[in-house]
Design a protein around this motif. Structure first.
Motif, short mmCIF file in Angstrom:
data_model
loop_
_atom_site.label_atom_id
_atom_site.label_comp_id
_atom_site.label_asym_id
_atom_site.label_seq_id
_atom_site.Cartn_x
_atom_site.Cartn_y
_atom_site.Cartn_z
N GLU A 127 0.83 -1.21 0.00
CA GLU A 127 0.00 0.00 0.00
C GLU A 127 0.86 1.26 0.00
N ALA A 128 0.26 2.34 -0.50
CA ALA A 128 1.03 3.54 -0.84
C ALA A 128 1.64 4.25 0.36
N CYS A 129 1.00 4.20 1.52
CA CYS A 129 1.49 5.01 2.65
C CYS A 129 2.80 4.45 3.22
N THR A 130 2.84 3.16 3.49
CA THR A 130 4.09 2.61 4.01
C THR A 130 5.15 2.55 2.92
N LEU A 131 4.74 2.29 1.69
CA LEU A 131 5.70 2.30 0.58
C LEU A 131 6.32 3.69 0.43
N SER A 132 5.49 4.73 0.50
CA SER A 132 6.01 6.09 0.40
C SER A 132 6.96 6.42 1.55
N THR A 133 6.63 5.94 2.74
CA THR A 133 7.50 6.19 3.89
C THR A 133 8.86 5.54 3.69
N VAL A 153 4.58 4.87 -8.39
CA VAL A 153 4.01 5.56 -9.54
C VAL A 153 2.94 4.70 -10.20
N ALA A 154 3.18 3.41 -10.29
CA ALA A 154 2.23 2.51 -10.94
C ALA A 154 0.94 2.34 -10.14
N ASP A 155 0.96 2.71 -8.88
CA ASP A 155 -0.20 2.49 -8.01
C ASP A 155 -1.15 3.68 -7.97
N ARG A 156 -0.89 4.74 -8.71
CA ARG A 156 -1.78 5.91 -8.63
C ARG A 156 -3.16 5.58 -9.19
N ARG A 157 -4.14 6.35 -8.74
CA ARG A 157 -5.53 6.08 -9.07
C ARG A 157 -6.00 6.94 -10.25
N ALA A 194 16.91 11.48 -9.98
CA ALA A 194 16.14 10.90 -11.08
C ALA A 194 14.84 10.33 -10.54
N LEU A 195 13.86 10.24 -11.43
CA LEU A 195 12.57 9.66 -11.10
C LEU A 195 12.23 8.57 -12.10
N PRO A 196 11.36 7.63 -11.73
CA PRO A 196 10.97 6.59 -12.68
C PRO A 196 10.24 7.17 -13.88
N LEU A 197 10.15 6.37 -14.95
CA LEU A 197 9.35 6.75 -16.10
C LEU A 197 7.92 7.02 -15.66
N ASP A 198 7.31 7.99 -16.25
CA ASP A 198 5.92 8.39 -15.97
C ASP A 198 5.76 9.12 -14.65
N ALA A 199 6.85 9.33 -13.89
CA ALA A 199 6.72 9.98 -12.59
C ALA A 199 6.33 11.44 -12.74
#
Length: 316
Positions: A127-133, A153-157, A194-199
Motif C-alpha cells: 500500500e502507498a502510505c508505508t511504501l512512500s515512507t 508511480v504505478a499504483d496511482r488512481r 532521477a525519477l521513474p518513467l511516468d513519474a
C-alpha cells in the motif's frame, strides 16, 4: 524579541532551516548548524532511542506489543516505531552523511521488516502510505529506491492521486495518501537525481488533484472534506493539513497557484498578535518525547513552516 530571534533560540533542527529558508544565510554557516542536529537536542535524542536490534521500538510501523491479536492498535496509533522516527529525522534535516546517522539508518534498513508481508524495510509494503515512507527515508539516507518508486508511480488512481486502500476497496484518491506519495517522490528526485518513467506525469496529476480541490475541499460539492485539514500540526505523521500541502508545493518549486489562495489565507489568519503560530492539532498516540508545549501554545515548527510558505507565496 522578534519571531526570527525566537525561532533561533530553538533546537538545531529549527535553527538551520530558519537560516536556510528565511535568512538566506551563508551555506557554510547553514551546514555547520545542520551538523549539530545529530549531536544535540531532538536529533541526538531520537538517534539515542534506537535499539540494539537496529529498530526503534521494535517494529517498522507499529512498536512491538502495540497491537491486539487482530492487528489493530491497542491504544491509538503509536509514533515511536522505525518508520515514524526516520521520517521525523528527515523533517529535522539531520545530515545523512554524518557517521552516526549513516550507521543508524543502515542498521535499521538491514534489520527492520514490515509487519505485513515480512518484507525488508526498504521494499515497503504494497500500500502507498508505508511504501512512500520507505521511499522517503531510503532516498534521504542514500539507498537506491528506484524500484520502489516505480511501484508507487504505478499504483496511482484514476483521478490523479493515491490511496492507501487497495484498488478493490477504492479507486479514488485521498488527500493524505496523495501528499505522502508526493513527498516521497520529491525526496527521490532530490537525493537520487532521477525519477521513474511516468513519474513527472504522475506528480503533475497529483498536484492538479490537490489544487482542483483547493487543497481541502470536495470537488463535487465544494465542502471542506475534513475540518482537521484546516488545523495545523507537527509532527504530521500520515495526517494531512493545508500547511503540509503548501510546504510540499514550496519545496517542490511549484509556481504559486491561485487555487491555493484560500489555504494561504487560512495559514495567514492563524498568525497570533504576538508573532508565532500556535500548534493546533496534536495527533493522538505515544511519541518518543514531547518537542513543544501543546495545542494552543506557540509552535516553532508551525511558525517556521508558515513563514517559509508565505515567503514563497508573497515573493512570487
Amino acid at each position: 524579541m522578534s519571531v526570527i530571534d525566537w525561532l533561533l533560540e530553538g533546537d538545531p533542527a529549527i535553527r538551520w532551516q530558519v537560516m536556510r529558508d528565511l535568512l538566506d544565510a551563508d551555506p557554510d554557516h547553514v551546514a555547520a548548524e545542520r551538523s549539530r542536529v545529530a549531536r544535540e537536542g531532538w536529533g541526538e535524542r531520537l538517534l539515542a532511542l534506537q535499539q540494539p536490534d537496529g529498530s526503534w521500538a521494535g517494529g517498522a510501523w507499529f512498536p512491538a506489543g502495540s497491537r491486539d491479536p487482530g492487528g489493530d492498535p491497542i491504544d491509538g496509533q503509536p509514533w515511536t516505531s522505525t518508520a515514524h522516527v526516520l521520517t521525523l529525522l528527515v523533517h529535522m534535516g539531520v545530515d545523512p552523511d554524518a557517521t552516526a546517522v549513516r550507521s543508524a539508518a543502515s542498521c535499521a534498513f538491514d534489520a527492520v521488516r514490515w509487519e505485513e508481508g515480512d518484507r525488508p524495510f526498504l521494499e515497503g509494503e504494497d500500500e502507498a502510505c508505508t511504501l512512500s515512507t520507505a521511499i522517503l527515508a531510503g532516498a534521504y539516507f542514500g539507498a537506491d529506491m528506484t524500484a520502489p518508486a516505480a511501484r508507487l508511480v504505478a499504483d496511482r488512481r484514476g483521478d490523479g492521486g493515491w490511496n492507501c486502500e487497495p484498488r478493490e476497496v477504492s479507486n479514488r484518491s485521498s488527500f493524505p495518501s496523495t501528499l505522502i506519495a508526493l513527498e516521497a517522490l520529491a525526496a527521490q528526485r532530490r537525493h537520487a537525481g532521477a525519477l521513474p518513467l511516468d513519474a513527472s506525469e504522475a506528480i503533475d496529476a497529483a498536484h492538479e488533484y490537490l489544487l482542483a480541490r483547493g487543497l481541502m475541499r470536495r470537488r463535487s460539492t465544494g465542502e471542506i472534506l475534513d475540518p482537521a485539514y484546516q488545523r495545523l500540526s507537527f509532527p504530521t505523521y500520515w495526517h494531512y493539513d493545508v500547511l503540509r500541502a503548501l510546504d510540499h508545493l514550496r519545496d517542490w518549486g511549484a509556481e504559486p497557484d491561485p487555487r491555493a489562495g484560500e489555504a494561504i489565507e487560512l495559514v495567514r489568519s492563524r498568525h497570533t498578535a504576538a508573532g508565532p503560530w500556535p500548534l493546533e492539532n496534536t495527533h493522538r498516540g505515544a511519541v518518543p518525547f514531547v518537542m513543544e508545549d501543546g495545542d494552543g501554545r506557540p509552535s516553532r515548527w508551525i511558525t517556521l513552516r508558515a513563514l517559509r510558505v508565505l515567503r514563497w507565496w508573497d515573493d512570487a
